[in-house]
Write a protein that holds these residues in place. Structure first.
Motif, PDB file in Angstrom:
ATOM      1  N   MET A  62     -28.195 -64.885  65.881  1.00 58.08           N
ATOM      2  CA  MET A  62     -29.009 -64.875  67.434  1.00 58.08           C
ATOM      3  C   MET A  62     -29.230 -65.704  68.294  1.00 58.08           C
ATOM      4  SD  MET A  62     -30.154 -60.823  66.371  1.00 58.08           S
ATOM      5  CE  MET A  62     -30.843 -60.457  68.109  1.00 58.08           C
ATOM      6  N   ARG A  70     -27.168 -64.997  72.019  1.00 55.74           N
ATOM      7  CA  ARG A  70     -27.033 -63.540  72.027  1.00 55.74           C
ATOM      8  C   ARG A  70     -27.108 -62.881  73.303  1.00 55.74           C
ATOM      9  NH1 ARG A  70     -31.087 -62.552  74.799  1.00 55.74           N
ATOM     10  NH2 ARG A  70     -30.436 -60.240  74.695  1.00 55.74           N
ATOM     11  N   GLY A 130     -22.964 -60.865  77.298  1.00 53.48           N
ATOM     12  CA  GLY A 130     -22.157 -61.811  78.048  1.00 53.48           C
ATOM     13  C   GLY A 130     -22.102 -63.186  77.696  1.00 53.48           C
ATOM     14  N   CYS A 184     -34.825 -54.478  76.365  1.00 52.77           N
ATOM     15  CA  CYS A 184     -33.881 -55.649  76.097  1.00 52.77           C
ATOM     16  C   CYS A 184     -33.988 -56.666  77.031  1.00 52.77           C
ATOM     17  CB  CYS A 184     -32.598 -55.224  75.346  1.00 52.77           C
ATOM     18  SG  CYS A 184     -32.043 -56.664  74.117  1.00 52.77           S
ATOM     19  N   SER A 225     -31.059 -58.216  79.272  1.00 54.59           N
ATOM     20  CA  SER A 225     -29.470 -58.266  79.763  1.00 54.59           C
ATOM     21  C   SER A 225     -29.726 -59.026  80.980  1.00 54.59           C
ATOM     22  CB  SER A 225     -29.534 -56.744  80.171  1.00 54.59           C
ATOM     23  OG  SER A 225     -28.090 -56.746  81.092  1.00 54.59           O
ATOM     24  N   GLU A 226     -28.888 -60.189  80.929  1.00 52.30           N
ATOM     25  CA  GLU A 226     -28.549 -61.094  81.961  1.00 52.30           C
ATOM     26  C   GLU A 226     -27.910 -60.155  83.232  1.00 52.30           C
ATOM     27  OE1 GLU A 226     -25.035 -63.379  80.982  1.00 52.30           O
ATOM     28  OE2 GLU A 226     -25.856 -65.053  82.150  1.00 52.30           O
ATOM     29  N   GLN A 276     -36.674 -59.404  72.325  1.00 51.19           N
ATOM     30  CA  GLN A 276     -36.244 -60.059  73.256  1.00 51.19           C
ATOM     31  C   GLN A 276     -36.878 -59.848  74.890  1.00 51.19           C
ATOM     32  OE1 GLN A 276     -34.808 -58.204  70.866  1.00 51.19           O
ATOM     33  NE2 GLN A 276     -32.619 -58.611  70.431  1.00 51.19           N
ATOM     34  N   GLY A 281     -28.497 -53.081  80.284  1.00 47.57           N
ATOM     35  CA  GLY A 281     -27.139 -53.774  80.279  1.00 47.57           C
ATOM     36  C   GLY A 281     -26.661 -52.855  79.159  1.00 47.57           C
ATOM     37  N   ALA A 282     -25.343 -53.378  78.824  1.00 53.38           N
ATOM     38  CA  ALA A 282     -24.680 -52.936  77.779  1.00 53.38           C
ATOM     39  C   ALA A 282     -24.006 -53.756  76.963  1.00 53.38           C
ATOM     40  CB  ALA A 282     -23.376 -52.111  78.497  1.00 53.38           C
ATOM     41  N   ASN A 329     -25.975 -50.131  73.506  1.00 53.40           N
ATOM     42  CA  ASN A 329     -26.876 -51.167  73.876  1.00 53.40           C
ATOM     43  C   ASN A 329     -28.101 -51.298  72.858  1.00 53.40           C
ATOM     44  OD1 ASN A 329     -27.638 -53.211  76.154  1.00 53.40           O
ATOM     45  ND2 ASN A 329     -29.534 -51.819  76.446  1.00 53.40           N
ATOM     46  N   LYS A 342     -16.891 -55.553  79.042  1.00 54.28           N
ATOM     47  CA  LYS A 342     -17.822 -54.854  77.833  1.00 54.28           C
ATOM     48  C   LYS A 342     -17.121 -53.460  77.773  1.00 54.28           C
ATOM     49  CE  LYS A 342     -21.673 -57.688  79.109  1.00 54.28           C
ATOM     50  NZ  LYS A 342     -22.945 -57.821  79.715  1.00 54.28           N
TER      51      LYS A 342
HETATM   52  C1  RUB Z   1     -28.711 -57.684  73.559  1.00 55.30           C
HETATM   53  C2  RUB Z   1     -28.488 -56.343  74.355  1.00 55.30           C
HETATM   54  C3  RUB Z   1     -28.336 -56.580  75.891  1.00 55.30           C
HETATM   55  C4  RUB Z   1     -26.727 -56.678  76.013  1.00 55.30           C
HETATM   56  C5  RUB Z   1     -26.418 -56.706  77.651  1.00 55.30           C
HETATM   57  O1  RUB Z   1     -28.825 -57.419  72.302  1.00 55.30           O
HETATM   58  O2  RUB Z   1     -28.654 -55.257  73.849  1.00 55.30           O
HETATM   59  O3  RUB Z   1     -28.823 -55.549  76.630  1.00 55.30           O
HETATM   60  O4  RUB Z   1     -25.960 -57.456  75.043  1.00 55.30           O
HETATM   61  O5  RUB Z   1     -26.783 -58.187  77.644  1.00 55.30           O
HETATM   62  P1  RUB Z   1     -29.013 -58.841  71.221  1.00 55.30           P
HETATM   63  P2  RUB Z   1     -26.007 -59.025  78.664  1.00 55.30           P
HETATM   64  O6  RUB Z   1     -30.264 -59.544  71.730  1.00 55.30           O
HETATM   65  O7  RUB Z   1     -28.982 -58.184  69.907  1.00 55.30           O
HETATM   66  O8  RUB Z   1     -27.689 -59.751  71.412  1.00 55.30           O
HETATM   67  O9  RUB Z   1     -26.042 -58.291  80.290  1.00 55.30           O
HETATM   68  O10 RUB Z   1     -26.670 -60.331  78.671  1.00 55.30           O
HETATM   69  O11 RUB Z   1     -24.765 -59.241  78.362  1.00 55.30           O
END
Ligand code: RUB
Length: 320
Positions: free
Chosen positions: A13, A16, A19, A125, A127-128, A156, A192-193, A204, A230
């Protein structure tokens, strides 16, 4: 970066978020294709396929990973010289990386329109895509504030609050179990997802479904920011998204666990929020109700009816 190095960073991770995982896999395949020293097309195909498998095996839940890998290696089976096939992988990887970055920018603009001046947003979490919407709303002059959860066990939430703080957005940092206590102060949940299934369920970070449940009870809208890559094509044929279970040491140290022989630590990294709890999914091609997930899989991931049949045949064979 070499394949093994990228795979290790995804597993532990250091890389992580769905995306980023997808883009770094595409980058690794591109760099590997550039440096792979082989003399014939067959060896190139074989080594690329092995690299693809190694990357896909790192984390099982984020569908962005196999989707990105398949997009990058889609030309491997075609005809062409070694140079042509190598260039095709490099081109596809570069296209995926830039379209993924553009998708997040596009989501930011679309998502920000669903945030009103004065809103308090709760996010879970890191999420970008979700943060891009929040930051874009702030940048466009809307006065907003955020509740960000801690996100046990990997915290996170700390990355999230650092980003929000740097953007100058007022943020309340809360432990995961405090969501229900504060939900009445929240106007919108935005997350995010890692995957969206054909029936609009959102996979998620663990705890998202509890957040969604609290939001539904309090009649707070729940938005999900998710790029089209996704969405999970194979859920059309009934395949379930594998929920990654991570090592117990992330939750309790070996020292403490050794004193508790009757205790088993369970550490699923993700959970599933049913479509009924999701009001809208913001993708780069527009905000859709979760029930429209199939349209994304069909029209934007190119999973036509032939693919469906192919997979169905494969699945049926497995059951024999
Ligand atoms: C990350 C997580 C984020 C999604 C979307 O989990 O659950 O909400 O991956 O993120 P981990 P993004 O920390 O275990 O990877 O929008 O950045 O793709």
């Amino acid at each position: 970066m070499l394949i093994t190095e990228t795979a290790e960073k995804i597993k532990c991770m250091e890389i992580r978020g769905a995306g980023r995982i997808a883009r770094s896999a595409a980058e690794a395949l591109r760099d590997y294709a550039k440096t792979l020293r082989v003399n014939d097309v067959e060896s190139f195909r074989r080594d690329m396929m092995e690299a693809a498998q190694q990357l896909i095996a790192t984390r099982p839940t984020a569908v962005s990973l196999p989707n990105a890998v398949h997009i990058v290696i889609a030309g491997l089976e075609g005809s062409g010289t070694l140079v042509e096939i190598r260039n095709d992988v490099i081109k596809r990887a570069n296209e995926f990386i830039s379209s993924s970055r553009n998708a997040v920018k596009q989501i930011a603009h679309i998502g920000a329109r669903h945030i009103s001046d004065g809103d308090t947003i709760l996010t879970h979490c890191n999420s970008e895509a979700a943060l891009a919407c929040i930051i874009e709303a702030h940048r466009s002059g809307k006065k907003i504030s955020v509740f960000a959860t801690e996100v046990r066990p990997r915290n996170q939430g700390l990355i999230t609050i650092r980003t929000l703080n740097a953007a100058g957005i007022k943020t309340n940092f809360i432990v995961d179990s405090a969501v229900r206590s504060f939900i009445d102060e929240v106007d919108l949940v935005l997350v995010g997802a890692d995957a969206v299934t054909v029936n609009g369920a959102v996979v998620n970070k663990i705890g998202t479904s509890q957040v969604a449940h609290s939001a539904a009870e309090a009649r707070v809208n729940m938005l999900v920011a998710a790029e089209t890559y996704k969405f999970a094509p194979r859920t059309i044929v009934g395949e379930l998204i594998t929920i990654e279970e991570r090592p117990p040491q992330e939750v309790l140290s070996d020292k403490i666990r050794s004193t508790l022989p009757n205790v088993v630590v369970r550490n699923p990294a993700f959970d599933v929020t049913p479509a009924e709890y999701v009001d809208m999914i913001v993708t780069e091609v527009g905000a859709i109700p979760p029930q429209m997930a199939y349209v994304i899989i069909r029209d934007y991931l190119g999973w036509g009816i032939e693919e469906f049949h192919k997979s169905f045949e494969i699945n049926t064979k497995h059951e024999d």
